[in-house]
Design an enzyme around this catalytic site. Structure first.
Site, PDB file in Angstrom:
ATOM      1  CD  GLU A   1      11.074   5.491  -6.145  1.00 29.37           C
ATOM      2  OE1 GLU A   1      11.510   6.186  -7.065  1.00 29.37           O
ATOM      3  OE2 GLU A   1      10.070   4.774  -6.250  1.00 29.37           O
TER       4      GLU A   1
ATOM      5  NE  ARG B   1      -1.499  -7.103  -4.563  1.00 35.71           N
ATOM      6  CZ  ARG B   1      -1.383  -5.800  -4.324  1.00 35.71           C
ATOM      7  NH1 ARG B   1      -2.445  -5.089  -4.030  1.00 35.71           N
ATOM      8  NH2 ARG B   1      -0.224  -5.192  -4.386  1.00 35.71           N
TER       9      ARG B   1
END
Length: 182
Positions: free
Chosen positions: A106, A69
């Site tokens: 993560e 994006r």
């Protein structure tokens, strides 16, 4: 959603154009969907204009957009301020010789790449993405550019998720955002 700069009336229009989708892509996530912002030509133009107004006089020669994006917002900003656009991509997406920076997720790691020679030591860069959450991707982009001698003037995002503390992770690198989620 609340704004970092309540004085500018364009911010509320931008904020209201961003759709929030609960439990996407998994339960407990409130997904900030910018596709609705892109459908609103006035809000999209205002988004670009606010960034251009901020960076026009900052002597920036590189706008580095983070996949994917950042590729939407980066090129029009780069053109408007007279800078080149440099795509920062996921591994194995750029042809030719690349330089890469690994960063932690993560669970596991990922890499960000850019073309060798896309930037030169001493250039001044803006890093752009749609959203900052934990800041891992932005930090990797900063490290990648700084490794080749580029001065990162600022990181800029349309949206910030402040509860994930990405701004803190950026340390001394300034971060500018239009909209903060609440």
């Amino acid at each position: 959603m609340a704004s970092q700069d309540e004085q500018d009336p364009r911010i509320s229009k931008i904020s209201s154009a961003i759709r929030v989708i609960p439990d996407f892509p998994k339960p407990g996530i409130l997904f900030q969907d910018i596709t609705t912002l892109l459908l609103d030509t006035k809000a999209f133009r205002d988004t670009i204009d606010l960034f251009v107004e901020r960076y026009r006089e900052k002597d920036i020669s590189v706008v580095a957009g983070i996949e994917a994006r950042g590729f939407i917002f980066g090129p029009p900003i780069a053109l408007a301020i007279g800078a080149k656009f440099v795509p920062m991509r996921k591994p194995n997406k750029l042809p030719g010789e690349v330089i890469s920076e690994e960063y932690s997720l993560e669970y596991g790691t990922d890499k960000m790449e850019m073309h060798v020679g896309a930037v030169q030591a001493g250039e001044r860069a803006l890093i752009i993405d749609d959203l900052v959450a934990t800041g891992g991707t932005l930090c990797a982009a900063v490290r990648l550019l700084e490794r080749v001698g580029v001065h990162v003037v600022e990181c800029a995002c349309v949206i910030e998720l402040p509860e994930l503390k990405g701004r803190e992770r950026l340390g001394e690198t300034p971060l500018f955002v239009l909209v903060s989620s609440t």
